[in-house]
Write a protein that holds these residues in place. Sequence first.
Motif, PDB file in Angstrom:
ATOM      1  N   GLY A   4      31.530  42.146  44.061  1.00  0.00           N
ATOM      2  CA  GLY A   4      32.209  43.023  43.121  1.00  0.00           C
ATOM      3  C   GLY A   4      33.447  43.616  43.742  1.00  0.00           C
ATOM      4  N   VAL A   5      34.433  43.726  42.969  1.00  0.00           N
ATOM      5  CA  VAL A   5      35.677  44.309  43.436  1.00  0.00           C
ATOM      6  C   VAL A   5      35.625  45.782  43.106  1.00  0.00           C
ATOM      7  N   ARG A   6      35.595  46.602  44.106  1.00  0.00           N
ATOM      8  CA  ARG A   6      35.519  48.041  43.901  1.00  0.00           C
ATOM      9  C   ARG A   6      36.759  48.685  44.501  1.00  0.00           C
ATOM     10  N   VAL A   7      37.395  49.504  43.714  1.00  0.00           N
ATOM     11  CA  VAL A   7      38.584  50.220  44.180  1.00  0.00           C
ATOM     12  C   VAL A   7      38.357  51.687  43.904  1.00  0.00           C
ATOM     13  N   GLY A   8      38.371  52.499  44.950  1.00  0.00           N
ATOM     14  CA  GLY A   8      38.211  53.936  44.767  1.00  0.00           C
ATOM     15  C   GLY A   8      36.909  54.304  44.067  1.00  0.00           C
ATOM     16  N   GLY A   9      35.829  53.588  44.350  1.00  0.00           N
ATOM     17  CA  GLY A   9      34.549  53.923  43.758  1.00  0.00           C
ATOM     18  C   GLY A   9      34.324  53.281  42.402  1.00  0.00           C
ATOM     19  N   GLY A  10      35.262  52.502  41.923  1.00  0.00           N
ATOM     20  CA  GLY A  10      35.063  51.881  40.621  1.00  0.00           C
ATOM     21  C   GLY A  10      35.977  50.698  40.427  1.00  0.00           C
ATOM     22  N   VAL A  11      35.716  49.964  39.373  1.00  0.00           N
ATOM     23  CA  VAL A  11      36.555  48.819  39.048  1.00  0.00           C
ATOM     24  C   VAL A  11      37.849  49.340  38.460  1.00  0.00           C
ATOM     25  N   ARG A  12      38.943  48.817  38.928  1.00  0.00           N
ATOM     26  CA  ARG A  12      40.237  49.227  38.412  1.00  0.00           C
ATOM     27  C   ARG A  12      40.703  48.179  37.416  1.00  0.00           C
ATOM     28  N   GLY A  13      41.111  48.631  36.259  1.00  0.00           N
ATOM     29  CA  GLY A  13      41.603  47.707  35.249  1.00  0.00           C
ATOM     30  C   GLY A  13      42.940  47.121  35.643  1.00  0.00           C
ATOM     31  N   PHE A  14      43.396  46.186  34.851  1.00  0.00           N
ATOM     32  CA  PHE A  14      44.643  45.493  35.120  1.00  0.00           C
ATOM     33  C   PHE A  14      45.795  46.122  34.354  1.00  0.00           C
ATOM     34  N   GLY A  15      47.004  45.978  34.911  1.00  0.00           N
ATOM     35  CA  GLY A  15      48.219  46.305  34.189  1.00  0.00           C
ATOM     36  C   GLY A  15      48.512  45.187  33.186  1.00  0.00           C
ATOM     37  N   GLU A  16      49.512  45.380  32.345  1.00  0.00           N
ATOM     38  CA  GLU A  16      49.821  44.427  31.271  1.00  0.00           C
ATOM     39  C   GLU A  16      50.080  43.011  31.778  1.00  0.00           C
ATOM     40  N   LEU A  17      50.953  42.856  32.766  1.00  0.00           N
ATOM     41  CA  LEU A  17      51.248  41.528  33.288  1.00  0.00           C
ATOM     42  C   LEU A  17      50.066  40.978  34.090  1.00  0.00           C
ATOM     43  N   GLU A  18      49.351  41.853  34.774  1.00  0.00           N
ATOM     44  CA  GLU A  18      48.172  41.413  35.521  1.00  0.00           C
ATOM     45  C   GLU A  18      47.132  40.784  34.590  1.00  0.00           C
ATOM     46  N   VAL A  19      46.962  41.358  33.408  1.00  0.00           N
ATOM     47  CA  VAL A  19      46.021  40.796  32.423  1.00  0.00           C
ATOM     48  C   VAL A  19      46.432  39.384  32.053  1.00  0.00           C
ATOM     49  N   VAL A  20      47.727  39.185  31.789  1.00  0.00           N
ATOM     50  CA  VAL A  20      48.240  37.875  31.391  1.00  0.00           C
ATOM     51  C   VAL A  20      48.027  36.863  32.517  1.00  0.00           C
ATOM     52  N   VAL A  21      48.346  37.254  33.740  1.00  0.00           N
ATOM     53  CA  VAL A  21      48.179  36.359  34.888  1.00  0.00           C
ATOM     54  C   VAL A  21      46.707  36.018  35.093  1.00  0.00           C
ATOM     55  N   MET A  22      45.835  37.030  35.046  1.00  0.00           N
ATOM     56  CA  MET A  22      44.404  36.771  35.238  1.00  0.00           C
ATOM     57  C   MET A  22      43.869  35.860  34.140  1.00  0.00           C
ATOM     58  N   ASP A  23      44.280  36.087  32.898  1.00  0.00           N
ATOM     59  CA  ASP A  23      43.841  35.213  31.807  1.00  0.00           C
ATOM     60  C   ASP A  23      44.248  33.771  32.067  1.00  0.00           C
ATOM     61  N   ARG A  24      45.482  33.568  32.525  1.00  0.00           N
ATOM     62  CA  ARG A  24      45.953  32.207  32.815  1.00  0.00           C
ATOM     63  C   ARG A  24      45.125  31.571  33.922  1.00  0.00           C
ATOM     64  N   LEU A  25      44.834  32.353  34.962  1.00  0.00           N
ATOM     65  CA  LEU A  25      44.067  31.815  36.089  1.00  0.00           C
ATOM     66  C   LEU A  25      42.610  31.557  35.704  1.00  0.00           C
ATOM     67  N   TRP A  26      42.025  32.442  34.896  1.00  0.00           N
ATOM     68  CA  TRP A  26      40.653  32.218  34.446  1.00  0.00           C
ATOM     69  C   TRP A  26      40.560  30.974  33.566  1.00  0.00           C
ATOM     70  N   ASP A  27      41.611  30.694  32.817  1.00  0.00           N
ATOM     71  CA  ASP A  27      41.613  29.532  31.925  1.00  0.00           C
ATOM     72  C   ASP A  27      41.819  28.211  32.667  1.00  0.00           C
ATOM     73  N   ARG A  28      42.275  28.270  33.904  1.00  0.00           N
ATOM     74  CA  ARG A  28      42.530  27.062  34.701  1.00  0.00           C
ATOM     75  C   ARG A  28      41.297  26.685  35.513  1.00  0.00           C
ATOM     76  N   GLU A  29      41.210  25.439  35.838  1.00  0.00           N
ATOM     77  CA  GLU A  29      40.165  24.966  36.752  1.00  0.00           C
ATOM     78  C   GLU A  29      40.757  24.958  38.158  1.00  0.00           C
ATOM     79  N   GLY A  30      40.023  25.440  39.127  1.00  0.00           N
ATOM     80  CA  GLY A  30      40.471  25.353  40.512  1.00  0.00           C
ATOM     81  C   GLY A  30      41.556  26.353  40.870  1.00  0.00           C
ATOM     82  N   THR A  31      42.469  25.904  41.709  1.00  0.00           N
ATOM     83  CA  THR A  31      43.500  26.775  42.260  1.00  0.00           C
ATOM     84  C   THR A  31      44.827  26.575  41.541  1.00  0.00           C
ATOM     85  N   SER A  32      45.716  27.567  41.705  1.00  0.00           N
ATOM     86  CA  SER A  32      47.050  27.501  41.107  1.00  0.00           C
ATOM     87  C   SER A  32      48.059  28.101  42.072  1.00  0.00           C
TER      88      SER A  32
END
Length: 129
Positions: A4-32
């Motif tokens: 689990g990724v814990r930051v400051g005692g809790g999970v930290r949400g993503f910023g706007e661009l971070e959400v877009v990048v994470m979505d792209r990476l989650w949708d891909r197979e393997g590495t990018s």
Amino acid sequence: MNGGVRVGGGVRGFGELEVVVMDRLWDREGTSTVREVFEDLRQAREIAYTTVMSTMDNLHRKGWLSRKKQGKAFLYWPALTREQYGAQLMRDALDAGGNPSLVLSHFLEQMSEEEAATLRRLAAQEEAG
């Protein structure tokens, strides 16, 4: 996978661009590479390569992305699956929401019958070992 990724005692949400990048990476197979994510993103928006590179580096520093060096570039992949991230958010909400029993009770009230049936099935499986 990591516990689990814990930051400051809790999970930290993503910023706007971070959400877009994470979505792209989650949708891909393997590495990018940054270049691959950049090329994908610029199909839908005007964005600078350095912005994507900085965002992915920030996500790595925060523990959301893993990476390894390949030649002059880094290969990136999510440290958690989308579902593990969702579970971490739920855990964080439970921890931050006051009385955990009341939080769970309110959560259960909001579930559909299908979701409640899935939860009962998973709880039974967990209990059975």
